[in-house]
Each structure stands twice: as C-alpha cells, then as structure tokens.
Design a protein around this motif. Structure first.
Motif, PDB file in Angstrom:
ATOM      1  N   LYS A 150       1.474   9.266  -6.117  1.00 23.21           N
ATOM      2  CA  LYS A 150       1.794  10.817  -5.667  1.00 23.21           C
ATOM      3  C   LYS A 150       2.963  11.188  -6.388  1.00 23.21           C
TER       4      LYS A 150
ATOM      5  N   LYS B  90       0.721  -1.179  -0.116  1.00 27.51           N
ATOM      6  CA  LYS B  90       0.160  -0.219   0.041  1.00 27.51           C
ATOM      7  C   LYS B  90       0.831   1.264  -0.062  1.00 27.51           C
TER       8      LYS B  90
ATOM      9  N   ALA C 148       1.021   4.187  -2.888  1.00 24.74           N
ATOM     10  CA  ALA C 148       0.730   5.386  -2.399  1.00 24.74           C
ATOM     11  C   ALA C 148       1.799   6.412  -3.094  1.00 24.74           C
TER      12      ALA C 148
END
Length: 429
Positions: free
Chosen positions: A426, A418, A422
């Motif tokens: 980003k 995860k 992420a």
C-alpha cells in the motif's frame, strides 16, 4: 574427736560404701561381647541391622523400645553374642557390651516414651472433626491461646512445625535453632520450646515447635504422632472425624492388622510392592501428610537392588518417574501407580512412604499402645489415584495443548507477516 569431724568421717564412709555398691552392681550387669562397633537390634518382629553404634563414652547409651506398652521381646545382636529382654512399661534394663575385649559400653533399654508429650486432664475419648483439601487432613485448633489455626495432621512428620507466615500471630517465643531438612533444603530454623496447643478437649503444655518455610498457603501448622504416642487414633475418612482414645474399644472385625514400627515417632507398616514379576515386602511410612500415592525412597531400592529394574518413564537427575505394577495392602490392590524413585547411590534421606491418596481409601485405627495398625477398605476405595493411564492422559493433554499453542503462534505470525506485506504494498502505490 570433735562432733563435726565425726560426722565428716561418717559422710566419707557413706560415700565410699555407695561407690563400692555401685561398682559391685555395675560388675554384676549382664555382659555381651562384640568385635564390631555397629550391632543389630530386633525389636518385636523388626530387625534393624547394624543400627546401634557402640560408644564407650556415653554412660548409659539409651535405647527406647518402639512400643513401650507392648511387652515385645528386644534383642541386641553382635557378631559374637546376643542378649534379650521383654521390657515392662516404665522399666529400664542395663547391660554392658564389651567392645574388642577392652571398651565397656554401658547400654540401657528403656520401656518409656522418648519425647512423647502427655496432654492435660484425663479425657478418655475425644472426637475431632476435620476437613480435607486435596487428600490432606486439617483440624482447627488453638496455639498459645490464639484461635483458628489451620493444622495439618501429618503422621509422617517427626516434629511439630509452624508456617513462617503464621509465626507472627502464634505467640511463639523462639529460644533456639534447629537444623531442618525438608523440601526447602537443609536450613537452621528458629524454634520455641514452651507452647500451649489445644485440639478438641485436649491440651498440651510445653510443646516444642520449629518454624518452617515449605508449607502451602493456608497451612498454619503441622502436628504428627508425637502428641499421640500413648493414644489410640482412629481416622474415619467417610465421616471426616478423628477419634482419640485411651483404650481400643472398637470392634476390629473386618480390619486387616499390621505390626507397626516407629522412626522418630512416625509409624511404618509392611506392604508388598511388585517390581517385575516379584513381590517385595517392606515397611513404608504411613504418611497422612503426603498429598499423593507413594514415594520410593533409597531405603527400599537399596535393600533389594532395584534401581535398574524399575519400569521407568523419565529420569530426572538422581530420580526416576516409574510405574509400579502393583501395591498390595491387605486384600486391596493398587495397580500401575506412577511415582518417584530415588537413586540409593545419591542418598537424600527420603524414606519410602504411602501417601493419603491411597490411605484415604481405608478407615484406620492406629493403636500406638500395642504397635498395631488396623485398615478396612471404605466407600472411597474407588477414588482416583495417580495411575499410568492417568499419566498418559495428562501427557496427551499437555502435548495437545503444546501443539495447539504452537499452531496459534504460527497462525498469528503468518497473519502478522501478511499484514506487514500488505502495508508495504500500500505504501509503494
């Protein structure tokens, strides 16, 4: 005739007469016949089948009786004959076994201690305190004048041993090597033949000691029954004392008595082991150095053909982890013991034994002089030992720990994925 020649003649005649008398004495010895090289010995109640190998080259071949002071009947049994003696302490008895009608095997029965080490002085009784770690017994003693040696009392040990880590401070002068078989394998280890050992008020000189590498940290030495073969040894697990004496003075009412046999000075006594629905009597080693309940050697398994009858939990090479339904020692019953059993088809020399997790639930009097061991259940008789229920509980805990461990690994891995996802999202913005 000159005087010198005269005395020479007398000497020659004297030697001839001595040899003639010796030959006549030899001819007068009892003779039994045998058609096989391996014969049996019954020493007291213990029958050792085909245990004595006849060797015409060894003159005499000496058999040391198991209990020299016990006045037990000793019988040598061949396929054709037998001969019996009731030896008196300190005496020897010679006879001849005629092998295959041609080879004379001079055999001697000796009612003396084989390799026992007498202590100095005439201490009639001595009380020695001990400590216990896990289920093992430890004394404090001196070796070669050095203090504070931590000495394990192991009636299952056939020799006196020193930890290789303690040898440097022991003052031992190694002068030979001995082949040793233990949990470190079979190795040639250094030995010293002349050492001084002090325990309580007792002192032994010229103690042979061999260096070993399989002792636990903090175990400096192991001593066994070799030092106490002419003693009465009382082990009181409740008071944590060992009492050494020269005569049996304690009242043995309430104790169960067992005849003892010896192998390399180590005591064995008969217990009953239940396999399936049947009880099997067998002499197990009385092993105070075993930190566990028991061990099933190839000897017990082979005698009764039990290898395929054990209730097995797991097979590991030539061993099985098995559940023994019952072990009966006197009136005391130990149920569902989990232990190792060795395959007799792959012998490793391991003897069947009872360890200190069981033995420490009795107070013990080992009468080495008469070959009797007395056992009386003590207040520790409800102490835990390795049962099948405990094994299952430990197995469940291990499985639970593994499952939790796997769950944590999966959770951490998912969190890492995860985080990586992420981080990529980003970066793309």
């Amino acid at each position: 005739m000159k005087i010198r020649q005269f005395f020479a003649l007398l000497l020659t005649l004297g030697i001839a007469m001595f040899q003639l008398n010796a030959a006549n004495a030899q001819n007068k010895l009892p003779v039994i016949r045998s058609g096989v090289a391996d014969i049996s010995i019954r020493d007291g109640r213990q029958l050792s089948k085909n245990s004595w190998h006849l060797n015409p080259q060894t003159k005499p071949d000496v058999y040391f009786v198991q209990v020299p002071r016990g006045n037990r009947k000793v019988t040598f049994i061949s396929d054709r004959d037998s001969i019996s003696f009731v030896p008196s302490f300190g005496k020897i008895y010679d006879f001849v076994v005629l092998l295959n009608g041609k080879d004379s095997c001079l055999t001697r029965i000796s009612a003396n201690y084989d390799g026992a080490l007498p202590h100095e002085g005439k201490t009639v009784i001595d009380t020695i305190p001990f400590t216990m770690k896990n289920s093992r017994i430890y004394f404090k003693g001196k070796l070669n004048g050095r203090k504070d040696f931590n000495i394990m009392f192991d009636l299952g040990a056939g020799m006196t041993c020193i930890n290789s880590q303690a040898a440097a401070r022991s003052g031992i002068r190694f002068d030979d090597k001995i082949r040793v078989q233990n949990t470190s394998g079979t190795n040639s280890e250094p030995s010293g033949s002349s050492n001084t050992l002090e325990l309580g008020r007792l002192k032994w000189q010229k103690v042979p000691i061999v260096q070993v590498r399989n002792l636990a940290e903090g175990e400096d030495m192991i001593i066994g029954n070799t030092l106490f073969r002419d003693k009465i040894v009382e082990i009181d697990y409740e008071k944590k004392i060992v009492i050494l004496s020269d005569s049996l003075s304690k009242n043995t009412a309430g104790y169960s008595a067992y005849d003892v046999t010896y192998y390399q000075q180590r005591p064995l006594f008969e217990i009953n082991v239940k396999i399936g629905s049947r009880y099997y009597p067998f002499h197990f080693l009385f092993d105070t150095g075993r930190d566990g309940t028991m061990l099933i050697g190839e000897d017990f398994t082979a005698q009764y053909g039990l290898w395929d009858q054990y209730r097995s939990i797991l097979t590991l090479g030539n061993k099985k982890i098995v559940v023994i339904p019952e072990v009966r020692i006197g009136n005391r019953v130990f149920r569902e013991i989990v232990t190792n059993a060795n395959d007799p088809q792959h012998p490793n020399g391991k003897q069947s034994l009872i360890g200190n997790e069981v033995l420490n639930q009795f107070n013990v009097i080992l009468d080495n002089q008469q070959g009797i061991i007395y056992l009386k259940p003590n207040s520790l008789q409800n102490e835990n030992y390795a049962t099948y229920r405990e094994f299952k509980l430990q197995a469940a805990l291990v499985i639970t720990a593994i499952i939790i461990g796997i769950g944590l690994v999966v959770f951490v891995w998912r969190q890492w994925l995860k985080y990586k996802k992420a981080k990529r999202s980003k970066k793309n913005l």
